[in-house]
Structure formats: structure tokens, C-alpha cells
Write an enzyme that holds these catalytic residues in place. Structure first.
Site, mmCIF file in Angstrom:
data_model
loop_
_atom_site.group_PDB
_atom_site.id
_atom_site.type_symbol
_atom_site.label_atom_id
_atom_site.label_comp_id
_atom_site.label_asym_id
_atom_site.label_seq_id
_atom_site.Cartn_x
_atom_site.Cartn_y
_atom_site.Cartn_z
ATOM 1 N N LYS A 177 1.546 -13.723 8.756
ATOM 2 C CA LYS A 177 2.173 -12.962 9.850
ATOM 3 C C LYS A 177 1.798 -13.557 11.207
ATOM 4 N N CYS A 236 -3.950 7.185 10.922
ATOM 5 C CA CYS A 236 -4.578 5.918 10.553
ATOM 6 C C CYS A 236 -6.101 5.948 10.686
ATOM 7 N N MET A 237 -6.587 6.368 11.842
ATOM 8 C CA MET A 237 -8.003 6.219 12.169
ATOM 9 C C MET A 237 -8.743 7.529 12.367
ATOM 10 N N MET A 263 -7.532 2.608 4.778
ATOM 11 C CA MET A 263 -6.710 3.808 4.591
ATOM 12 C C MET A 263 -7.023 4.625 3.339
ATOM 13 N N GLY A 278 -6.722 -0.633 11.488
ATOM 14 C CA GLY A 278 -5.519 -1.336 11.073
ATOM 15 C C GLY A 278 -4.743 -1.941 12.215
ATOM 16 N N GLN A 279 -4.516 -1.162 13.268
ATOM 17 C CA GLN A 279 -3.643 -1.628 14.344
ATOM 18 C C GLN A 279 -4.430 -2.470 15.342
HETATM 19 N N1 LIG Z 1 3.949 6.127 3.368
HETATM 20 C C1 LIG Z 1 3.074 5.708 4.294
HETATM 21 N N2 LIG Z 1 3.319 5.925 5.589
HETATM 22 C C2 LIG Z 1 2.428 5.515 6.514
HETATM 23 C C3 LIG Z 1 1.208 4.891 6.133
HETATM 24 C C4 LIG Z 1 0.960 4.679 4.744
HETATM 25 O O1 LIG Z 1 -0.074 4.115 4.335
HETATM 26 N N3 LIG Z 1 1.917 5.115 3.867
HETATM 27 N N4 LIG Z 1 0.316 4.486 7.094
HETATM 28 C C5 LIG Z 1 0.319 5.138 8.396
HETATM 29 C C6 LIG Z 1 -0.413 4.287 9.353
HETATM 30 S S1 LIG Z 1 -2.043 3.910 8.956
HETATM 31 C C7 LIG Z 1 0.137 3.788 10.478
HETATM 32 S S2 LIG Z 1 -0.853 2.935 11.597
HETATM 33 C C8 LIG Z 1 1.543 4.087 10.814
HETATM 34 C C9 LIG Z 1 2.270 2.982 11.565
HETATM 35 O O2 LIG Z 1 3.511 3.484 11.901
HETATM 36 P P1 LIG Z 1 4.359 3.063 13.187
HETATM 37 O O3 LIG Z 1 3.519 2.840 14.349
HETATM 38 O O4 LIG Z 1 5.397 4.100 13.317
HETATM 39 O O5 LIG Z 1 5.029 1.709 12.645
HETATM 40 P P2 LIG Z 1 5.355 0.369 13.399
HETATM 41 O O6 LIG Z 1 6.372 -0.329 12.557
HETATM 42 O O7 LIG Z 1 4.135 -0.360 13.693
HETATM 43 O O8 LIG Z 1 6.034 0.865 14.738
HETATM 44 C C10 LIG Z 1 5.868 0.184 15.943
HETATM 45 C C11 LIG Z 1 7.191 0.203 16.674
HETATM 46 O O9 LIG Z 1 7.013 -0.360 17.959
HETATM 47 C C12 LIG Z 1 8.020 -1.340 18.219
HETATM 48 N N5 LIG Z 1 7.437 -2.279 19.181
HETATM 49 C C13 LIG Z 1 6.840 -3.474 18.997
HETATM 50 N N6 LIG Z 1 6.320 -3.927 20.142
HETATM 51 C C14 LIG Z 1 6.604 -3.020 21.095
HETATM 52 C C15 LIG Z 1 6.317 -2.918 22.493
HETATM 53 O O10 LIG Z 1 5.646 -3.764 23.088
HETATM 54 N N7 LIG Z 1 6.769 -1.800 23.128
HETATM 55 C C16 LIG Z 1 7.490 -0.836 22.494
HETATM 56 N N8 LIG Z 1 7.874 0.237 23.196
HETATM 57 N N9 LIG Z 1 7.771 -0.914 21.179
HETATM 58 C C17 LIG Z 1 7.324 -1.984 20.496
HETATM 59 C C18 LIG Z 1 8.389 -1.879 16.875
HETATM 60 O O11 LIG Z 1 9.690 -2.388 16.863
HETATM 61 C C19 LIG Z 1 8.241 -0.629 15.968
HETATM 62 O O12 LIG Z 1 9.446 0.098 15.900
HETATM 63 O O13 LIG Z 1 2.261 4.374 9.611
HETATM 64 C C20 LIG Z 1 1.744 5.459 8.902
HETATM 65 N N10 LIG Z 1 2.666 5.764 7.841
HETATM 66 N N1 LIG Z 2 0.155 -7.030 6.094
HETATM 67 C C1 LIG Z 2 -0.173 -5.930 6.764
HETATM 68 N N2 LIG Z 2 -1.446 -5.776 7.197
HETATM 69 C C2 LIG Z 2 -1.768 -4.634 7.838
HETATM 70 C C3 LIG Z 2 -0.816 -3.636 8.123
HETATM 71 C C4 LIG Z 2 0.521 -3.839 7.679
HETATM 72 O O1 LIG Z 2 1.418 -3.005 7.889
HETATM 73 N N3 LIG Z 2 0.788 -4.991 6.998
HETATM 74 N N4 LIG Z 2 -1.175 -2.495 8.770
HETATM 75 C C5 LIG Z 2 -2.487 -2.388 9.375
HETATM 76 C C6 LIG Z 2 -2.873 -0.974 9.429
HETATM 77 S S1 LIG Z 2 -2.347 -0.033 10.762
HETATM 78 C C7 LIG Z 2 -3.708 -0.404 8.522
HETATM 79 S S2 LIG Z 2 -4.156 1.219 8.732
HETATM 80 C C8 LIG Z 2 -4.334 -1.211 7.467
HETATM 81 C C9 LIG Z 2 -4.364 -0.527 6.084
HETATM 82 O O2 LIG Z 2 -5.096 -1.312 5.208
HETATM 83 P P1 LIG Z 2 -5.503 -0.831 3.726
HETATM 84 O O3 LIG Z 2 -6.148 0.472 3.755
HETATM 85 O O4 LIG Z 2 -6.262 -1.958 3.129
HETATM 86 O O5 LIG Z 2 -4.073 -0.746 2.980
HETATM 87 P P2 LIG Z 2 -3.172 0.385 2.351
HETATM 88 O O6 LIG Z 2 -2.112 -0.348 1.609
HETATM 89 O O7 LIG Z 2 -2.725 1.388 3.331
HETATM 90 O O8 LIG Z 2 -4.147 1.178 1.321
HETATM 91 C C10 LIG Z 2 -4.267 0.754 0.022
HETATM 92 C C11 LIG Z 2 -5.505 1.222 -0.655
HETATM 93 O O9 LIG Z 2 -5.669 2.631 -0.724
HETATM 94 C C12 LIG Z 2 -6.537 2.900 -1.811
HETATM 95 N N5 LIG Z 2 -6.567 4.330 -2.204
HETATM 96 C C13 LIG Z 2 -5.590 5.142 -2.634
HETATM 97 N N6 LIG Z 2 -6.064 6.399 -2.885
HETATM 98 C C14 LIG Z 2 -7.392 6.402 -2.580
HETATM 99 C C15 LIG Z 2 -8.434 7.399 -2.562
HETATM 100 O O10 LIG Z 2 -8.277 8.565 -2.914
HETATM 101 N N7 LIG Z 2 -9.662 7.010 -2.147
HETATM 102 C C16 LIG Z 2 -9.919 5.724 -1.778
HETATM 103 N N8 LIG Z 2 -11.144 5.433 -1.382
HETATM 104 N N9 LIG Z 2 -8.966 4.778 -1.798
HETATM 105 C C17 LIG Z 2 -7.711 5.096 -2.174
HETATM 106 C C18 LIG Z 2 -6.035 1.983 -2.883
HETATM 107 O O11 LIG Z 2 -7.070 1.662 -3.770
HETATM 108 C C19 LIG Z 2 -5.525 0.757 -2.089
HETATM 109 O O12 LIG Z 2 -6.354 -0.367 -2.186
HETATM 110 O O13 LIG Z 2 -3.673 -2.460 7.322
HETATM 111 C C20 LIG Z 2 -3.518 -3.160 8.572
HETATM 112 N N10 LIG Z 2 -3.068 -4.462 8.221
HETATM 113 S S1 SF4 Z 3 -4.632 -10.590 13.395
HETATM 114 FE FE1 SF4 Z 3 -4.115 -9.932 11.300
HETATM 115 S S2 SF4 Z 3 -1.925 -10.353 11.115
HETATM 116 FE FE2 SF4 Z 3 -2.660 -11.562 12.868
HETATM 117 S S3 SF4 Z 3 -3.222 -13.558 11.990
HETATM 118 FE FE3 SF4 Z 3 -5.066 -12.300 11.999
HETATM 119 S S4 SF4 Z 3 -5.156 -11.409 9.955
HETATM 120 FE FE4 SF4 Z 3 -3.033 -12.123 10.277
HETATM 121 MO MO LIG Z 4 -2.802 2.209 10.435
#
Ligand SMILES: Nc1nc2c(c(=O)[nH]1)N[C@H]1C(S)=C(S)[C@@H](COP(=O)(O)OP(=O)(O)OC[C@H]3O[C@@H](n4cnc5c(=O)[nH]c(N)nc54)[C@H](O)[C@@H]3O)O[C@H]1N2
Ligand SMILES: Nc1nc2c(c(=O)[nH]1)N[C@H]1C(S)=C(S)[C@@H](COP(=O)(O)OP(=O)(O)OC[C@H]3O[C@@H](n4cnc5c(=O)[nH]c(N)nc54)[C@H](O)[C@@H]3O)O[C@H]1N2
Ligand code: SF4
Ligand SMILES: [Mo]
Length: 809
Positions: A93, A177-178, A353, A390-391
Site C-alpha cells: 500500500k 478502533c481505539m 482490533m 490502526g489509523q
Molecule cells: N465490519 C467492520 N467494520 C469496521 C471495522 C471492522 O474491523 N469490521 N473496523 C472499524 C475501524 S477499526 C475503523 S478505524 C473504521 C474505519 O472506517 P472509515 O474511517 O469510515 O473508513 P475509511 O475508508 O478509512 O474512510 C476514510 C474516508 O476519508 C476519505 N479521505 C481520504 N483522505 C481524505 C482527506 O484528506 N480529507 C477528507 N475529507 N477525506 C479523505 C476516503 O476517501 C474515505 O472515504 O472502520 C470500522 N469499521
Molecule cells: N491493510 C490494511 N492495514 C490496516 C488497515 C486496513 O484497512 N488495511 N486498517 C488499520 C486499522 S484502522 C486498524 S484498527 C488495524 C486493525 O488491525 P488488526 O486488528 O490486526 O486486524 P483486523 O482484521 O481488524 O482483526 C483481525 C483479528 O481479530 C481477531 N479476533 C477476533 N475475535 C477476537 C476476540 O474475541 N479476541 C481477540 N483477542 N481477538 C479476536 C482475529 O484473531 C484476527 O486476527 O489495521 C490497520 N492496518
Molecule cells: S505505514 Fe502501513 S500502509 Fe504505509 S507502508 Fe508502512 S506498513 Fe504499509
Molecule cells: Mo481502526
């Protein structure tokens, strides 16, 4: 209820998937997460290319890239060899991050809904429309922000809402998320933010992943560990999780648990440490207290208990009982306890997460801290509990700037009168300006917005910046999809600032085109307390403008209309920036926004808050020179010194001499951390006869969240074209589903059609299925649950009960 893929027939969906999945499997291997991709060297490039540093736009790892600009366009991106985080490496990425700017359908004009159509309008009109909405009912306005906001963007929104409008309805996507990591830190140490840092990964002997998949989600960070191994260092990797992932493939031990099994496992380790007398008695006696939840109305303070009471509460958690609750064999629990009982080993725990998206997220976070404290695996490099964010700026913009509905910058709390007074002082506001009542947290905010006003839905207008809730909120059919029913919600108004059309802009009343990443100045704060700065390198397309400017422009419009809150104590505009001669620079006019570095101005103002809770930041100019600095950053002579490990005298400048370890923000005011007991409890929803499968959701390497950016990058979208149902081969067979067949997945909240992928990249155990959430055409959040942790209010996306059948059609 609606089915997400109504428009495509089951047959076309299936044919498409078969073609694509072969590619996804193959490309995934080519982009193996531990290899380094070819790196373009700055020195090799064409001389007319201008190179400058920036943190990567995507994950919380916070790699630095070098961005090459030619003829006003990002021409190339290279890993930054001078960056400590990634030492020149990038993941797939990061390597393609520049292309995220150049999707064909960037938003370039403000658009106002007129019935079913949108009309292009001027920025001036757009700002007036927002000002009208706010002025008519300021208390019914909410701001929904992001851990992808830059620090100045989040700070401007914070000051505008809480300092200007006396309105605390400001919450970010980082709530999803956090939030549980924050409450876990607060409950344990009395202060938020990690004690350790990435150096732990270079020094540990044992690395335990408590339910996260860093091989795909923090790839460059994970590669640091794998690199050590390829250099011949001995390191034991343990994956505790609910499904096999890319991370599992690299680990010596895989402990497969059921959802919430983590709580039983943590208690099982503590039980054995005490029973075997292998806990660190000296550490515990010197630096720790014990706590359990109050019997009624539990709080983050809890009830003090003695060591003997703690021991007694843990008695039921024998290895055999833990096996029964978690599914992890008793011997593996003994293995974990033996590792923690060995004081010679350095053990780092990582989580993300799996532990945060959990209806007992606060509890399990504090329990893992507790295992480290009880065993004394704390405060030395490589020996620490290290929660990952994550973010890219969830730490910087959300936790540090405090853009949550109950917080103020610098670790201040809305409910605390002294904290409000301190913030009013720093912002030079009249006494009492800050509203003492916390605002609506994310789930509550959307609930109120999507409930008609006459039924108690008392939020009318939401402004969304840098997040895509129409795809990413849980239980979309309740929290967001009611918006599709415009008639019921006719008095509601949704404003969305984004860079591309998304599931959220589709339902917006006003769409604002934003500048992104290197089209603007920025500051992010990554997972290890590292603050990272970059400069604008190119112009945004069309009329797209900075999110921070948008906020300031609206604030100034309200100021022009004499809205009292937009003035400070001296009658000056809240975001007044003066030139050397004392004249105000009209930064609310776009033509003048870059006459001065607004980021620098806001950052240096915000910095004053950072001293309040030992989160000291250096002046902006120091970050211009560095590839990020980890706070607290303190001045020693003429040097600015960062801090690698907190609370440990050897590293932390705020620990008093001779103390060794000092938890100087202890909630019990005795320099001690709290070791918590929490009982195991089952997930909010568990499978039954009608809904026999546990659905877990998450991410894949190639895509960023809702896919709005990464699905527009051809290399990434080819590598992983669409969402899929990961299912165990035996379960698939029982349901007569083959690879590529279309399954109908139904929860109590919604349903969708989705292709089946058996023996794909990862593997679920029988009874569990997985769906990633990046695909806008298959909205898994129509299915997920919105139950949340009582303290952090963070929802659990990882455990929803579903039934599965073959789709008809
Ligand atoms: N089913 C499921 N749902 C989840 C999760 C999951 O594990 N499972 N994880 C949750 C978690 S941990 C997270 S962090 C959230 C993330 O969820 P979101 O924050 O809703 O997802 P993103 O795709 O990161 O959305 C960012 C948006 O900002 C836009 N963007 C990019 N750069 C800019 C900029 O500079 N300015 C503006 N105004 N917009 C911009 C992008 O096009 C995108 O639409 O999702 C949550 N939802
Ligand atoms: N490529 C990529 N990288 C990312 C992101 C992305 O969208 N794409 N998003 C970023 C963001 S905002 C986030 S928050 C992170 C998320 O990063 P991660 O937390 O690593 O990823 P997820 O896919 O949300 O979560 C998957 C994990 O949840 C665990 N799980 C499910 N149920 C349970 C439970 O009950 N207990 C425990 N302990 N574990 C459980 C599973 O074992 C699995 O490994 O990734 C960040 N990095
Ligand atoms: S900040 Fe995350 S997404 Fe970007 S290069 Fe590093 S590991 Fe990959
Ligand atoms: Mo997140």
C-alpha cells in the site's frame, strides 16, 4: 432489510469471482508481506523531480516515504531510508500510496442535493449553507471526525466545537478502533498512550499477538521481526486468534480460541503465575495495586482488592477450565504461563482490533497489561505490553488532541471543572464557555441522527470529515441506512467532506471536495507516540480544499454573523493569525490560507496543552527536521530529546531519581499501576440453532478500510478485487457450497449475497466465517452488531451470529 448485491445476478457474481480469486491468491504471494518491494532510490531519479518527506497516508505503523514531484504531480514514491520506523521499506500500500490521489472520479466541486440530483455550487454558498444549519440549532449539530485527520485538522475541529459552539457532539471513527485501548490504559496507568515503542520488536525474545494480524495490517512493523529471524536471531512468535492468518504462518505457536477466549486465557496465565509462585513479587509489591469492578455501577476506578482476594477470584481459572471457555488446550495455557513466569525472557505483547472491538474491550486490555505487571515483564526494552493503533493519526489526532465527545486536549476531561477552566485559560475564552456535559459518542450520535426529531432524535446535522460511516459503522440498517428513507428524516442534513464518491456521500445533502495527503500540510501521530510532519507538495484538483480550511471558513462565517462563541475573551476571532506587524491574515479566505503556515500556528498553540500530562511536544520546527519524534520530547541543552519507554527511570525524563519505575499518573496517587481482575463473560451474540455460525470481520493487506482509495489503485484492486466469504471446507461441504458459489449470509439485522472462497489466503475453523469490509458492493456492516463496551463505547465487529445458505437466483 436490503441485500447489498441486488443489482448483479448470482450467476454473474459467481463467474466474476472465479476469474478474480485466482488473481488474488497469486498476487497475494507475490506481494508477500515480509519481503521488501523494489525501492526507488531518490538519487537514481530524474533531476527535475523534487523529493520531500511525508509519512505514508495509510496505517498506524507510520512509515516515512520520499515523495517525488514533477510538473505538479506525484511522480514516484520511495521508502525513506532515513526513517527509523521503516528504514527504507514499504508495504504494497505504501508503495502505491501516490496513486491514491489520482482516481478518475476525484471530487472537485461542492455539490448540494436538490431532490434526487446534485447541483454544483460555489464554496461561498456551501459555507453559507453550513453556517445556516449551525446557526439555526447549534446544539443539534455534530461533527464526526477521524483518526485520519491531521493533528491541526482535529485541533481546529476541537476548538471550533467545544471552545466555540460550547458543543461536545464531536467524536471520531477512532471510537470504532481505539477507544478500548484508551480506557484500558486509563484504568491501568491513569493515563492514556503506550509505554513501549517499536524498539520492543527489535529486543523481545517472545512476541505474542493477542488477536491481530500484523503481517497484513502492520506489515512493515512485522517485517522487522521476521528480518531478525532471517539474521539468525531466536525469537518465539505466538499467535492467539480466532482464525489462521498470514501472521499465523510465521508463528511457532498458534492458539486458536473462540471469541472472548482471551479473557479466560489472561486469567488462566495469572492463575498459574500465582499458583506456581512465578509472578514477580518484588515488582508487584513495589509498583502495583489490585482492583476488581465495583458490584454496582462499575467505573474505571474499580474497587480496591487485596492480593489474597485477587488470588481467590482467579481460583476457578484452572488450565482445564480455561480450555473449556476458550477452546485453547490446557497445555498451551501452561506454556504461556511458563513463558511469563521466566524472568530471563523478554516478552512483548501486541494487540489491535481483536481486543478492542470487544464488548469487554476495556477489561481485556487491562487484563493483558495486568499479566505483564504481575510477571514483571514491564519497563525494559522488549519486555512490554504494546497496543497498536490502526489509523495513521488515531494516537496523534484522537487520543492526544482529545477529539472524543468527553475529552479536551492534553488528557483533559469535559466533566472535570478544573480541566475545563485550564482549557478556557489556554484558549483565552470567557469562563464557563466549555459545556460540562459530554456529547454523543459515535454509536449514539448516529442513532440520534437517524431517529426522527419528533421521536427524540435530537441531532439534526452531522458534518463528516475523512471517514466513511455509510460503509463502516456497525449495524448499518439501524445506524445509517435509515437515511435512505429521506421522508422520515426530512429535517436531517448530512454534510460530507471526502475526496471520492462513497457510500456516505451518496446519502449526503452537501458534499465538499477535500484536498488529501500531500495536497496539504499535515502532522500525524503514529502508534509509538511519534509525531510526524509534512509539507504540501502539489495542488489539489479543481476546487478541492483542505479540511482544516473548511472548518475555519465556517467558523469565520459564523463570526461574521456575530455568533458570540466565535470570539475569545478579547473579542478576537478564535482562529486569528497575525502577521509580524500585528495585522490579521484572512486565512478563512482560500486565496490567503497558505499566506502563512496555519498548521504551524495551530500546532504550536496546541503544544501548550501537551505539557499538562507529560506528553510534551517539541516546537513545530523540530518536526520539520526529523522523521518524527516520540513524545514526551524534552529539551536538554540545545537538543530535543525523544522518549522511547515511559515510566522507567532509565528512559523517561519524568521519573524521579531513584524510583526505578514510577507510574506518575497513577489513579490511586501512589505511583502504582492497577492490576485488574475481570471475570470471563461470553460475547454479546453467540451462535444458536437458527444462526449457527459466528461471523468475524476485518481487513486484508491490499485495501484500506472502505476501499475508497485502494480500490481506485489498479495494482491493489487487481490483487484483491472483491469481498468474499471465508469458510471452513467442511462447513462449505455441509452447505453444498463450492469455491465461487454465491452464498446468502443473514444475521438478525441484515443479509447479503457473497462469493465463497475456500482455502484462500486465511482459514476459519469450523463454525466461524470471515468477511472483509473493504467492498462497497457487499456491505458486511448490514450484518454486524452494534453492541458496545460499557466504558469505551467501542462496538464489537468481530462476533455476530449468522446463518448461511446457497443464494437463489
Ligand atoms: N465490519 C467492520 N467494520 C469496521 C471495522 C471492522 O474491523 N469490521 N473496523 C472499524 C475501524 S477499526 C475503523 S478505524 C473504521 C474505519 O472506517 P472509515 O474511517 O469510515 O473508513 P475509511 O475508508 O478509512 O474512510 C476514510 C474516508 O476519508 C476519505 N479521505 C481520504 N483522505 C481524505 C482527506 O484528506 N480529507 C477528507 N475529507 N477525506 C479523505 C476516503 O476517501 C474515505 O472515504 O472502520 C470500522 N469499521
Ligand atoms: N491493510 C490494511 N492495514 C490496516 C488497515 C486496513 O484497512 N488495511 N486498517 C488499520 C486499522 S484502522 C486498524 S484498527 C488495524 C486493525 O488491525 P488488526 O486488528 O490486526 O486486524 P483486523 O482484521 O481488524 O482483526 C483481525 C483479528 O481479530 C481477531 N479476533 C477476533 N475475535 C477476537 C476476540 O474475541 N479476541 C481477540 N483477542 N481477538 C479476536 C482475529 O484473531 C484476527 O486476527 O489495521 C490497520 N492496518
Ligand atoms: S505505514 Fe502501513 S500502509 Fe504505509 S507502508 Fe508502512 S506498513 Fe504499509
Ligand atoms: Mo481502526
Amino acid at each position: 432489510m436490503k441485500t447489498s448485491t441486488q443489482s448483479t445476478t448470482v450467476d454473474t457474481q459467481r463467474r466474476l469471482f472465479i476469474k478474480q480469486s485466482a488473481m488474488a491468491a497469486a498476487t497475494a504471494i507475490a506481494h508477500g508481506t515480509t519481503m521488501s518491494l523494489p525501492i526507488l532510490n531518490a538519487a537514481d531519479a530524474h533531476s527535475a523531480v523534487n523529493w520531500n518527506k511525508a509519512p505514508c497516508r495509510f496505517c498506524g505503523t507510520g512509515c516515512h516515504v520520499q515523495v517525488g514531484v514533477q510538473d505538479g504531480k506525484v511522480f514516484a514514491v520511495a521508502g525513506d531510508k532515513n526513517a527509523e520506523v521503516n528504514k527504507g521499506l514499504l508495504c504494497v500500500k505504501g508503495y502505491h500510496v501516490g496513486s491514491a490521489l489520482y482516481g478518475k472520479d476525484r471530487l472537485t466541486k461542492p455539490l448540494l442535493r436538490r431532490g434526487d440530483r446534485y447541483q454544483e455550487i460555489s464554496w461561498n454558498t456551501a459555507i453559507n449553507v453550513i453556517a445556516d444549519r449551525i446557526e439555526s440549532a447549534p446544539e443539534r449539530f455534530a461533527f464526526y471526525g477521524s483518526g485520519q485527520w491531521t493533528i491541526p485538522e482535529g485541533y481546529a475541529a476541537q476548538k471550533f466545537m467545544k471552545g466555540g459552539l460550547s458543543n461536545n457532539h464531536l467524536d471520531p471513527n477512532a471510537r470504532l478502533c481505539m477507544a478500548s485501548a484508551v480506557t484500558g490504559f486509563l484504568a491501568t496507568y491513569g493515563v492514556d498512550e503506550p509505554a513501549g515503542c517499536y524498539d520492543d520488536l527489535d529486543a523481545c525474545d517472545v512476541l505474542i499477538m493477542w488477536g491481530n494480524n500484523p503481517a497484513e495490517m502492520h506489515p512493515v512493523l512485522f517485517s522487522r521481526v521476521i528480518d531478525r529471524r532471517s539474521r539468525g536471531e531466536k525469537i518465539t512468535l505466538i499467535d492467539i486468534g480466532t482464525r489462521r492468518t498470514r501472521t499465523t504462518q510465521e508463528c511457532q505457536h498458534y492458539l486458536e480460541m473462540v471469541g472472548h477466549g482471551d479473557m479466560a486465557i489472561a486469567n488462566g496465565i495469572a492463575h498459574l503465575l500465582i499458583k506456581n509462585k512465578t509472578y514477580d513479587q518484588k515488582f508487584v509489591d513495589s509498583f502495583c495495586n489490585f482492583k476488581s469492578p465495583e458490584d454496582e455501577n462499575p467505573t474505571l476506578h474499580g474497587k480496591p482488592i487485596t492480593f489474597e482476594e485477587y488470588k481467590k477470584l482467579l481460583e476457578p481459572y484452572t488450565p482445564e477450565k480455561v480450555e473449556e471457555l476458550s477452546g485453547v488446550p490446557a497445555d498451551q495455557i501452561r506454556m504461556l504461563a511458563d513463558l511469563f513466569g521466566n524472568s530471563k525472557l523478554k516478552i512483548t505483547s501486541l494487540w489491535c482490533m481483536g481486543m478492542n472491538q470487544h464488548t469487554r474491550g476495556t477489561a481485556i486490555n487491562s487484563m493483558v497489561h495486568g499479566v505483564h505487571l504481575l510477571s514483571g515483564h514491564f519497563g525494559k526494552p522488549g519486555d512490554a505490553p504494546t497496543s497498536l493503533t490502526g489509523q495513521p493519526s488515531a494516537c496523534g489526532t484522537v487520543r492526544e488532541v482529545g477529539t472524543l465527545c468527553h475529552t479536551l486536549p492534553g488528557g483533559r476531561l469535559i466533566e472535570n471543572a478544573e480541566h475545563r477552566a485550564q482549557s478556557e485559560e489556554l484558549w483565552n475564552l470567557p469562563e464557563g464557555r466549555i459545556n460540562p456535559v459530554p456529547g454523543a459518542h459515535t454509536v449514539a450520535m448516529w442513532d440520534k441522527f437517524c431517529t426522527p426529531s419528533d421521536e427524540g432524535g435530537d441531532i439534526d446535522t452531522i458534518w463528516v470529515q475523512v471517514t466513511n460511516p455509510g460503509q463502516t459503522l456497525p449495524h448499518l440498517n439501524k445506524l445509517f441506512n435509515p437515511l435512505e428513507d429521506r421522508k422520515r428524516l426530512k429535517d436531517k442534513f448530512l454534510i460530507v467532506s471526502d475526496v471520492y464518491p462513497t457510500a456516505t456521500t451518496r446519502l449526503a445533502d452537501l458534499i465538499l471536495p477535500s484536498a488529501m495527503w500531500v495536497e496539504k500540510n499535515g502532522v500525524f501521530g503514529n502508534s509509538e507516540r511519534r509525531t510526524q510532519q509534512w509539507f504540501k507538495m502539489i495542488d489539489p484538483p479543481g476546487d478541492a480544499r483542505d479540511d482544516c480550511w473548511q472548518t475555519i471558513a465556517v467558523a469565520h462565517r459564523l463570526h461574521e454573523r456575530r455568533v458570540e462563541g466565535m470570539k475569545d475573551r478579547d473579542g478576537e476571532f478564535l482562529f486569528n493569525v497575525k502577521d509580524d506587524s500585528g495585522e490579521s491574515i484572512p486565512i478563512w479566505e482560500w486565496e490567503h490560507y497558505y499566506d502563512v503556515n496555519v498548521d504551524e500556528h495551530l500546532f504550536n498553540e496546541y503544544r501548550e496543552f501537551s505539557f499538562m500530562k507529560h506528553k510534551n511536544l517539541a516546537p513545530y520546527s523540530e518536526y520539520v527536521k526529523a522523521r518524527g519524534l516520540r513524545w514526551p520530547v524534552v529539551q536538554q541543552g540545545d537538543q530535543w530529546q525523544e522518549t522511547k519507554f515511559r515510566f522507567s527511570e532509565e528512559f523517561d525524563p519524568f521519573v524521579e531519581e531513584g524510583k526505578g519505575i514510577q507510574f506518575y499518573h497513577s489513579s490511586t496517587h501512589d505511583d502504582r499501576a492497577q492490576i485488574w481482575f475481570h471475570p470471563w463473560v461470553p460475547p454479546a451474540e453467540v451462535p444458536n440453532e437458527e444462526y449457527p455460525f459466528m461471523l468475524t470481520t476485518g481487513r486484508v493487506l491490499e485495501h484500506w478500510h472502505s476501499g475508497s482509495m485502494t480500490r481506485r489503485i489498479p495494482e491493489l484492486s487487481r490483487a484483491m478485487p472483491g469481498a468474499y466469504l471465508e469458510i471452513h471446507p467442511d462447513d462449505a461441504e455441509g452447505l453444498h457450497l463450492n469455491n465461487g458459489d454465491i452464498a446468502l449470509v443473514e444475521s438478525r439485522r441484515g443479509s447479503l449475497n457473497i462469493p465463497v472462497w475456500i482455502n484462500g489466503r486465511a482459514a476459519c475453523p469450523p463454525g466461524t466465517v470471515f468477511i472483509p469490509f473493504f467492498d462497497e458492493t457487499i456491505l458486511v456492516n448490514d450484518l454486524t452488531l452494534d453492541a458496545f463496551d460499557p466504558f469505551s463505547k467501542q462496538p464489537d465487529y468481530k462476533k455476530s451470529a449468522v446463518k448461511i445458505s446457497r443464494a437463489q437466483g
